[in-house]
Enzyme design. Structure first.
Site, mmCIF file in Angstrom:
data_model
loop_
_atom_site.group_PDB
_atom_site.id
_atom_site.type_symbol
_atom_site.label_atom_id
_atom_site.label_comp_id
_atom_site.label_asym_id
_atom_site.label_seq_id
_atom_site.Cartn_x
_atom_site.Cartn_y
_atom_site.Cartn_z
ATOM 1 N N HIS A 21 0.834 -1.210 0.000
ATOM 2 C CA HIS A 21 0.000 0.000 0.000
ATOM 3 C C HIS A 21 0.868 1.259 0.000
ATOM 4 O O HIS A 21 0.667 2.159 -0.828
ATOM 5 C CB HIS A 21 -0.903 -0.021 1.236
ATOM 6 C CG HIS A 21 -1.806 1.161 1.345
ATOM 7 N ND1 HIS A 21 -3.104 1.156 0.886
ATOM 8 C CD2 HIS A 21 -1.595 2.418 1.856
ATOM 9 C CE1 HIS A 21 -3.659 2.337 1.110
ATOM 10 N NE2 HIS A 21 -2.760 3.130 1.691
ATOM 11 N N GLU A 22 1.835 1.301 0.909
ATOM 12 C CA GLU A 22 2.680 2.491 1.006
ATOM 13 C C GLU A 22 3.612 2.624 -0.198
ATOM 14 O O GLU A 22 3.939 3.736 -0.621
ATOM 15 C CB GLU A 22 3.478 2.465 2.306
ATOM 16 C CG GLU A 22 2.632 2.439 3.577
ATOM 17 C CD GLU A 22 1.622 3.577 3.656
ATOM 18 O OE1 GLU A 22 1.879 4.644 3.057
ATOM 19 O OE2 GLU A 22 0.586 3.401 4.302
ATOM 20 N N HIS A 25 1.881 4.631 -2.872
ATOM 21 C CA HIS A 25 2.031 6.076 -2.671
ATOM 22 C C HIS A 25 3.438 6.538 -3.052
ATOM 23 O O HIS A 25 3.607 7.548 -3.740
ATOM 24 C CB HIS A 25 1.786 6.426 -1.192
ATOM 25 C CG HIS A 25 0.380 6.226 -0.733
ATOM 26 N ND1 HIS A 25 -0.710 6.733 -1.405
ATOM 27 C CD2 HIS A 25 -0.121 5.581 0.365
ATOM 28 C CE1 HIS A 25 -1.815 6.427 -0.747
ATOM 29 N NE2 HIS A 25 -1.481 5.722 0.325
#
Length: 445
Positions: A21-22, A25
């Site tokens: 997920h990170e 980003h």
């Protein structure tokens, strides 16, 4: 050891999902020219860190294992200090709104892509699942009234092909949430085809928190009962049962499957039963008198085969990717519908689960095998993506809401409104977490 195994399975499932997920980003931020100051797994105080790359990005592990974050060069950060003029172009808030939307949306998108990839890999590998063949149906059930008798195989639901029991249940759950008719396309044992309709008046009354299949009267087909092992000094051994015996009749009545045989034995403690079996030496008729256990039920000390019919669900590469995308989309939509039903009171808030339940399921699926564990990880990845897209301040969805309003109005949301919304969002998240932990503890107790 069981607790340690469960915790390890939980960490190995959730940790990579947070990283993915990170990374979503991080990678999109770098592609958009934004400077990344820190990539942290965990929240709160940093306990370990190293700096790498041209920008000397800090890669860190933080104290609280409750997620992670990517920290950008941001003029709104009170701890940022003055920003060098050469770095202003790489500051987050100076990017156009579409770049900011892309950066924020990249995290949930990474979770969805991971789920699609995992499911596609599993479909290409082949997944062994119970077939969609139906057990004999009770006459008082909704399935019987719809025309289902048992022994048939469901090949489609409302026009969508099904190849396994899990796919059948999934389609019926969808219909239960949408409160629509369910049309089952059935293939009879002799090869004939017909359909049965479970009306919306029945489907709409199903409690999605319960076992909808059992409520409708649908169950897995299983073969006739076979004695796998006769245990010494039990009623089965005294009656002359042997390993490998195929049970045909009980008191002159055909025995449908292993479950029916076990239920009949449990209901007859101390009563003589006439059992007809088929064995290598030919048919035999035995008199079986079950002993009585501590709960007053009949017991014969024999292991009876109850395994359902299994099928291998397999797809080629292109079909597997398409099916992975469809399953991810359907699961996401189902999750959002369930959230909507909880808000409107149509579904129980007991459906909100937290880390304890997730850890428990992680341990259970890991014990079953790698395929089940990867399916679980894919489902959690979808859930993580959906939850982060909810329009709650402090989540990705809250930031996307701000930027969507900026697109519509042509100006950013005021700092004061954002600060107030952030505080409200934190409070809401704490309440949801408290509810989730409460529900988790209730399930354990």
């Amino acid at each position: 050891m069981t607790l340690l195994y469960t915790v390890l399975a939980f960490v190995l499932a959730l940790g990579p999902l947070i990283v993915i997920h990170e990374l979503g980003h991080y990678l999109v931020a770098r592609a958009c020219g934004v400077k990344v100051l820190r990539f942290s797994i965990g929240m709160g105080r940093v306990v370990w860190s190293r700096r790498f790359g041209r920008d000397q990005t800090e890669w860190a592990l933080s104290l609280l294992p409750l997620g992670g974050y990517v920290k950008f060069l941001d003029s709104r950060d009170p701890n940022a200090g003055p920003i060098d003029d050469k770095e202003l172009a790489r500051e987050f808030t100076r990017q156009n709104v579409w770049k900011r939307i892309a950066i924020v949306a990249a995290g949930p998108l990474a979770n969805f892509l991971l789920a699609i990839g995992l499911m596609a890999a599993l479909f290409m590998h082949g997944v062994d699942e119970p077939s969609a063949r139906l057990r004999t149906v009770a006459e008082a059930s909704d399935a019987w009234r719809a025309g289902v008798r048992g022994g048939e195989t469901v090949v489609a639901v409302n026009g969508s092909a099904v190849r396994s029991w899990s796919e059948l249940r999934w389609q019926i759950m969808h219909a239960a949430v949408d409160k629509t008719d369910v049309t089952l396309a059935l293939r009879a044992e002799g090869g004939g085809a017909y359909s049965a309709v479970l009306p919306a008046s029945v489907i709409g009354q199903l409690d999605v928190d319960s076992d909808v299949m059992t409520t409708l009267g649908l169950d897995l087909w299983r073969p006739q009962p076979r004695i796998e092992k006769v245990i010494a000094d039990g009623a089965g051994q005294r009656a002359g049962l042997r390993d490998g015996d195929l049970v045909l009749r009980l008191d002159g009545q055909p025995v449908v499957d292993g479950i029916a045989f076990i239920e009949a034995v449990r209901a007859a403690p101390g009563r003589a039963l006439q059992v007809e079996v088929r064995r290598a030496g030919g048919p035999a008729t035995l008199i079986l008198t079950p002993d009585t256990d501590a709960n007053g039920r009949g017991v014969i000390k024999a292991m009876v085969a109850q395994a359902p019919e299994m099928v291998t669900v397999w797809s080629g590469p292109f079909e597997a990717v398409a099916r992975g995308f469809d399953r991810t989309w359907e699961t996401s939509v189902m999750t959002l519908k369930m959230i909507g039903k909880m808000i409107t009171g149509e579904a129980s808030w007991k459906n909100v689960t937290g880390p304890i339940t997730i850890a428990d399921y992680a341990g259970q699926t890991a014990r079953i095998g790698l395929v089940s564990y990867l399916q679980f990880i894919a489902f959690i990845s979808i859930s993580l993506g959906v939850m982060n897209l909810l329009p709650i301040p402090v989540l990705d969805g809250g930031h996307l809401l701000y930027y969507s309003l900026e697109v519509l109005t042509g100006r950013p949301v005021s700092v004061r409104v954002v600060e107030f919304a952030q505080r409200a969002g934190v409070g809401l998240l704490f309440m949801l977490m408290a509810l989730a932990v409460f529900n988790d503890l209730g399930r354990l107790l």
